[in-house]
Every structure is written in structure tokens, then in C-alpha cells.
Design a protein around this motif. Structure first.
Motif, PDB file in Angstrom:
ATOM      1  N   VAL A   8       0.842  -1.202   0.000  1.00 11.14           N
ATOM      2  CA  VAL A   8       0.000   0.000   0.000  1.00 11.14           C
ATOM      3  C   VAL A   8       0.877   1.252   0.000  1.00 11.14           C
ATOM      4  O   VAL A   8       0.581   2.226  -0.701  1.00 11.14           O
ATOM      5  CB  VAL A   8      -0.971  -0.013   1.200  1.00 11.14           C
ATOM      6  CG1 VAL A   8      -1.641   1.339   1.385  1.00 11.14           C
ATOM      7  CG2 VAL A   8      -2.024  -1.100   1.018  1.00 11.14           C
ATOM      8  N   LEU A  46      -5.983   4.908  -1.339  1.00 12.93           N
ATOM      9  CA  LEU A  46      -4.677   4.400  -0.910  1.00 12.93           C
ATOM     10  C   LEU A  46      -4.133   5.213   0.268  1.00 12.93           C
ATOM     11  O   LEU A  46      -3.524   4.652   1.187  1.00 12.93           O
ATOM     12  CB  LEU A  46      -3.681   4.417  -2.070  1.00 12.93           C
ATOM     13  CG  LEU A  46      -3.934   3.352  -3.139  1.00 12.93           C
ATOM     14  CD1 LEU A  46      -3.151   3.676  -4.409  1.00 12.93           C
ATOM     15  CD2 LEU A  46      -3.558   1.978  -2.616  1.00 12.93           C
ATOM     16  N   TYR A  50      -3.270   3.648   3.820  1.00 17.07           N
ATOM     17  CA  TYR A  50      -1.927   3.830   4.383  1.00 17.07           C
ATOM     18  C   TYR A  50      -2.020   4.307   5.833  1.00 17.07           C
ATOM     19  O   TYR A  50      -1.365   3.758   6.721  1.00 17.07           O
ATOM     20  CB  TYR A  50      -1.150   4.847   3.529  1.00 17.07           C
ATOM     21  CG  TYR A  50       0.252   5.125   4.011  1.00 17.07           C
ATOM     22  CD1 TYR A  50       1.328   4.391   3.543  1.00 17.07           C
ATOM     23  CD2 TYR A  50       0.512   6.137   4.934  1.00 17.07           C
ATOM     24  CE1 TYR A  50       2.626   4.644   3.981  1.00 17.07           C
ATOM     25  CE2 TYR A  50       1.792   6.397   5.382  1.00 17.07           C
ATOM     26  CZ  TYR A  50       2.845   5.648   4.896  1.00 17.07           C
ATOM     27  OH  TYR A  50       4.115   5.906   5.345  1.00 17.07           O
TER      28      TYR A  50
END
Length: 93
Positions: A8, A46, A50
């Protein structure tokens, strides 16, 4: 879970760089905002993944506050996630 976080982190870093290029392209005389629209949502997802994974892994790897903040800041700085991976995540693998 660390392997997932590293993937990721890499994808978030790449999507951030692509989004920056798309934003520059948008400002050109012949530019279009299509790429910004196309890349914005995946980058946002994303980014959230994260941050969520970093919060989850903080207790697992017992990151102190300084390390944790640097890992979080890595998602805001261009090339930051690549640095975080090399400095903090790769040694744990």
C-alpha cells in the motif's frame, strides 16, 4: 500485515507522484483535468488505507511517537513513502 502495508505504501507513493504529474499537465495550455479526476479517487483510497494500516501496525511494532509521526508524514511528502519503506519497514521484514 506488514507486507500489505509495504505494498500500500508503494502504491500510495506512485499514485501521489502520478497525481502530481497530472496536476501539472492540467495547468498546461493543452492540458485537461481528466487525469486528475481519474487518479484522485484511487490515490485518496490508498492514502486512507496507508494511514489506517499505520495506526493498526503502531501497536504491533511498538513504534514510538517520533517514528509513528514520521511514518504518517511520509504519506504527505513526495517520495516519502519510499523513504519510509526503506528506513522503517524493510528492516522489519
Amino acid at each position: 500485515m506488514l507486507k500489505t502495508f509495504r505494498i500500500v505504501a508503494f502504491l500510495e507513493g506512485v499514485s501521489y507522484l502520478l497525481l502530481m504529474v497530472a496536476a501539472i499537465y492540467k495547468r498546461l495550455p493543452d492540458g485537461s483535468d481528466e487525469y486528475v479526476k481519474l487518479l484522485g479517487m484511487p490515490h485518496g483510497l490508498l492514502f486512507v488505507a496507508y494511514i489506517a494500516l499505520a495506526i493498526f501496525l503502531r501497536t504491533t511494532y511498538k513504534w514510538n511517537s517520533k517514528t509513528f509521526i514520521l511514518i504518517l508524514l511520509g504519506s504527505l511528502i513526495p517520495f516519502g513513502t519510499f523513504y519510509v519503506d526503506k528506513k522503517y519497514l524493510k528492516p522489519l521484514a
